[in-house]
Design an enzyme around this catalytic site. Sequence first.
Site, PDB file in Angstrom:
ATOM      1  N   GLU A  41       0.783  -1.277  -0.085  1.00 14.80           N
ATOM      2  CA  GLU A  41       0.346  -0.113   0.687  1.00 14.80           C
ATOM      3  C   GLU A  41       0.395   1.694  -0.412  1.00 14.80           C
ATOM      4  O   GLU A  41       1.658   1.341   0.849  1.00 14.80           O
ATOM      5  CB  GLU A  41      -1.006  -0.368   0.760  1.00 14.80           C
ATOM      6  CG  GLU A  41      -1.898   1.073   1.116  1.00 14.80           C
ATOM      7  CD  GLU A  41      -2.581   1.187   2.588  1.00 14.80           C
ATOM      8  OE1 GLU A  41      -3.348   2.032   2.745  1.00 14.80           O
ATOM      9  OE2 GLU A  41      -1.923   0.278   3.432  1.00 14.80           O
ATOM     10  N   LYS A 116      -9.061   2.361  -2.557  1.00 16.80           N
ATOM     11  CA  LYS A 116      -9.607   1.281  -0.952  1.00 16.80           C
ATOM     12  C   LYS A 116     -10.884   2.065  -0.955  1.00 16.80           C
ATOM     13  O   LYS A 116     -10.987   2.856  -0.838  1.00 16.80           O
ATOM     14  CB  LYS A 116      -8.628   2.172  -0.264  1.00 16.80           C
ATOM     15  CG  LYS A 116      -8.651   1.492   0.839  1.00 16.80           C
ATOM     16  CD  LYS A 116      -7.207   1.825   2.287  1.00 16.80           C
ATOM     17  CE  LYS A 116      -7.407   1.073   3.821  1.00 16.80           C
ATOM     18  NZ  LYS A 116      -6.109   1.358   4.559  1.00 16.80           N
ATOM     19  N   CYS A 152      -5.335  -3.497   2.331  1.00 16.33           N
ATOM     20  CA  CYS A 152      -5.448  -3.452   3.716  1.00 16.33           C
ATOM     21  C   CYS A 152      -6.232  -3.382   4.287  1.00 16.33           C
ATOM     22  O   CYS A 152      -7.327  -4.119   4.280  1.00 16.33           O
ATOM     23  CB  CYS A 152      -4.462  -1.779   4.102  1.00 16.33           C
ATOM     24  SG  CYS A 152      -3.638  -2.184   5.967  1.00 16.33           S
TER      25      CYS A 152
END
Length: 575
Positions: A41, A116, A152
């Site tokens: 990330e 994300k 994540c």
Amino acid sequence: MKIAIAQLNPIIGDLPGNAKEILEAAKKAASVGARLLLTPELSLCGYPPRDLLLNPSFVQAMNFYLQQLARDLPSELAVLVGTVDENVKAHSNGGKSLFNSIALLEKGTVQQIFHKRLLPTYDVFDENRYFEAGLQANYFSLDDIHIGVTICEDLWNDEEFWGKRSYTTNPIADLAILGVDFVVNLSASPYSVGKQRFREEMLKHSAVRYGQPLIYANQVGGNDDLIFDGRSFALNRKGEMVCRASGFEKDLVVVEFDEVQKDLQVGSIAPRYESEDEEIWHALVLGVYDYVRKCGFSKVVLGLSGGIDSSLVAAVATAALGPENVLGVLLPSPYSSEHSIGDALGLANNLGIKTQILPIGKLMEGYDNTLAELFAGTEFGLAEENLQSRIRGNLLMAISNKFGHLLLSTGNKSEVAVGYCTLYGDMNGGLAAIADVPKTRVYSICRWLNTQVRFSKQWGLGKIPSNAQYIIPENVLTKAPSAELKPGQVDQDSLPPYDVLDDILERLIHQHQSPAQIVAAGHEPGIVDRVIDLVARAEFKRRQAPPGLKITDRAFGTGWRMPIASKWVGMKYSS
């Protein structure tokens, strides 16, 4: 298809340097026949970039290096790179101006951008400050293989595993509905004790629940107070471990997806650490190493008292930087015991570090003379005791300024929690190396370290004598802890025994137990109330402390957001 995981250690904001690291990893991946390379990330800028993201020129530069990287990559390789992307609808629709994104680079261009979807705001995370959440399930096709992309936190919302949902969306479930062949997760997940086992159990649950292989790529390295442990891994559709990268160091591992079996094949699996003490040791060594080098230092200085805390910090610094880059300063006062001096010198000899002895007795007399008239008629007390610590702090800072050494402070979490430390004295420093390590854990790590004499060269612990039984002198482990600020003083004059104190602090700070629950666990009500009061009163000290390396899920640092001026006393048992 071979998929490579590049476990990278970026420097925050070093866009050309980080791009170069990605490119080097890509060339290595291509040389072993990989078709797809995963990076962590925000791998291009490093995680967490924090308020650098508020600078438009920083965001523009990131896009420039992303485009350049796409042109430079091996043509036969597709690469997923962590970056940010502009939210072009923010001005008209509202919302944050950026996305936390993954770019798919292939054949010289940016092919796709994935956003994300779940933005954490707990503990050290503050992603809603910068980013808008993505709304679409992320996936792409490569050689007729359909690959789901998550970033994540997107993994951390399985209601079956957690017993509840923290977000309305479960990106893994959405990808399962779409029928992707496997899911990749690009992470920058900070280290805490035991977190890796938790990650592996959580992803195992998802792999089994949805019948999807999972590949997890994690950042490694220290960035300010945060340590990233790496330990990237891959699970097949049965949730079995098929690949694990090394912990606390850069790595590149390859796992193969079998298109016929629609599953990942077994590759290299790095072993787990044998104990939490060993794991924490490696985390602290990496944290010190990266903080020093990324802040532009090469050498460190610390005060050596002959106590357990400074002994551990000295050993960590030596392993991180080499004995030639560590200076231990002994600062004895008239109250310092002979064994403290001897223990400090014995430790320094074991580690092979240089020492300097600067007695402070005459300086203490000078302070006493200067303050004599003002302090006349008062009793000797805390103010006079703390002068010793502040004299030592001044001398250590003078050495730091003169020679360009970073000063490491040596206070542990138990002391920092209850304010058993002196502002502008032993709290001086650029990094608090063990500020998240409770006193009882300090002892257990040192005991573990003493079983590792045969590995002393491997750990970077310089000149351990061939006949030495221990790295930490045995007397350091057995004598009563003491600040030695007055005759016969020991820590337990002012504090509960450390096993009692640390259990109360664990229940209060980590488990958020009420005073009644802590008392019910067997602790005396008066001691519980006193510890609660000390923790609250010490907040103003903690706010002025140097950054402390985070190794637990509740550290006094980025994720600790308590008010200083507060009258909250409802926590106390007696109230």
